[in-house]
Design an enzyme around this catalytic site. Structure first.
Site, mmCIF file in Angstrom:
data_model
loop_
_atom_site.group_PDB
_atom_site.id
_atom_site.type_symbol
_atom_site.label_atom_id
_atom_site.label_comp_id
_atom_site.label_asym_id
_atom_site.label_seq_id
_atom_site.Cartn_x
_atom_site.Cartn_y
_atom_site.Cartn_z
ATOM 1 N N CYS A 80 0.826 -1.202 0.000
ATOM 2 C CA CYS A 80 0.000 0.000 0.000
ATOM 3 C C CYS A 80 0.877 1.275 0.000
ATOM 4 O O CYS A 80 1.484 1.569 -1.009
ATOM 5 C CB CYS A 80 -1.011 -0.048 1.136
ATOM 6 S SG CYS A 80 -2.417 1.008 0.801
ATOM 7 N N HIS A 177 -3.248 -5.012 1.637
ATOM 8 C CA HIS A 177 -2.556 -5.352 2.889
ATOM 9 C C HIS A 177 -2.564 -6.863 3.125
ATOM 10 O O HIS A 177 -3.417 -7.361 3.871
ATOM 11 C CB HIS A 177 -3.267 -4.670 4.064
ATOM 12 C CG HIS A 177 -3.034 -3.205 4.141
ATOM 13 N ND1 HIS A 177 -2.102 -2.648 4.984
ATOM 14 C CD2 HIS A 177 -3.598 -2.183 3.471
ATOM 15 C CE1 HIS A 177 -2.108 -1.324 4.835
ATOM 16 N NE2 HIS A 177 -3.013 -1.017 3.925
ATOM 17 N N GLU A 179 -0.819 -8.575 5.010
ATOM 18 C CA GLU A 179 -0.561 -8.899 6.432
ATOM 19 C C GLU A 179 -1.858 -8.936 7.245
ATOM 20 O O GLU A 179 -1.864 -9.388 8.380
ATOM 21 C CB GLU A 179 0.450 -7.905 7.028
ATOM 22 C CG GLU A 179 -0.069 -6.525 7.386
ATOM 23 C CD GLU A 179 -0.322 -5.598 6.184
ATOM 24 O OE1 GLU A 179 -0.162 -6.050 5.033
ATOM 25 O OE2 GLU A 179 -0.705 -4.439 6.423
HETATM 26 N N1 GLN Z 1 -3.550 6.385 1.222
HETATM 27 C C1 GLN Z 1 -2.222 6.105 1.694
HETATM 28 C C2 GLN Z 1 -1.181 6.893 0.888
HETATM 29 O O1 GLN Z 1 -1.518 7.518 -0.067
HETATM 30 C C3 GLN Z 1 -1.921 4.630 1.632
HETATM 31 C C4 GLN Z 1 -2.875 3.857 2.508
HETATM 32 C C5 GLN Z 1 -2.337 2.596 3.104
HETATM 33 O O2 GLN Z 1 -1.127 2.366 3.157
HETATM 34 N N2 GLN Z 1 -3.222 1.788 3.610
HETATM 35 O O3 GLN Z 1 -0.051 6.893 1.217
#
Ligand code: GLN
Length: 203
Positions: A80, A177, A179
């Site tokens: 992410c 994610h 994890e």
């Molecule tokens: N929205 C976050 C970003 O732009 C990422 C979100 C996440 O890691 N769950 O960095």
């Protein structure tokens, strides 16, 4: 013969502890990386989810440069926000990327209404890299989308029409994610990447 890889989990911010637990369950030795010098002691690194802009602030220019050198040389897995950091180009809004993966990512690409969701996507390769499609649970939280893929980037999993796990060399990224699901396959895939890299004979 295999040695236990020493994996760092970047622990500046975000959900690093769930990665630590998962990697330990899979038999890896894990260190929480809070200082740039610790990068010298590890075989691979996980950059967790969180807020990518905050990561950049906490790293500072020197930390960012050190991390950039690291991701060129050693296996790194970003989830992410971590995937956003590994990209070569970031939009919405634009920000610096480490350039380990030749991808463009669009932050917060699922819109505000669906801040987070659990979806069923497809893993398109098995852990040995063979083409073999199987379902995979994916937890998306304010997730980015990969809006452009360089030719050298391999797609390992998809959700709908979107690539969501990609690899280039020893850099791996998931826009969700892994994890937070019980399925350990994506972390195992990263550990395999490290083990396979070690087996390569270098002159
Ligand atoms: N929205 C976050 C970003 O732009 C990422 C979100 C996440 O890691 N769950 O960095």
């Amino acid at each position: 013969m295999s040695t236990t890889p020493k994996i760092g989990v970047l622990a500046l911010q975000g959900d690093f502890d769930a990665h630590r637990r998962r990697l330990e369950e899979l038999g890896a030795q894990v260190v929480l990386v809070k200082k740039p010098e610790q990068l010298d002691e590890i075989d691979g690194l996980v950059i967790p989810g969180g807020e990518s802009g905050t990561f950049l602030k906490l790293l500072g220019p020197a930390g960012f440069e050190k991390l950039k050198q690291f991701v060129r040389l050693k296996p790194t897995f970003g989830t992410c926000a971590g995937a956003i950091l590994l990209a070569s180009e970031v939009e919405n809004p634009p920000q610096a990327g480490l350039g380990a993966l030749n991808i463009r990512v669009r932050r917060n690409a699922y819109g505000r209404q669906i801040d987070s969701s659990i979806r069923e996507g497809k893993l398109v390769r098995d852990l040995d890299g063979r083409l073999n499609v199987s379902p995979l649970e994916m937890v998306f939280i304010r997730a980015p989308k990969i809006s452009h893929l360089g030719e050298e980037v391999e797609v390992l999993a998809t959700e709908g029409n979107d690539p969501v796990v990609v690899r280039q060399g020893s850099a791996l990224a998931a826009t969700f994610h892994p994890e937070l699901s019980d399925d350990p396959r994506i972390h195992q895939l990263f550990l395999n990447l490290i083990q396979n890299g070690k087996k390569q004979v270098r002159p």
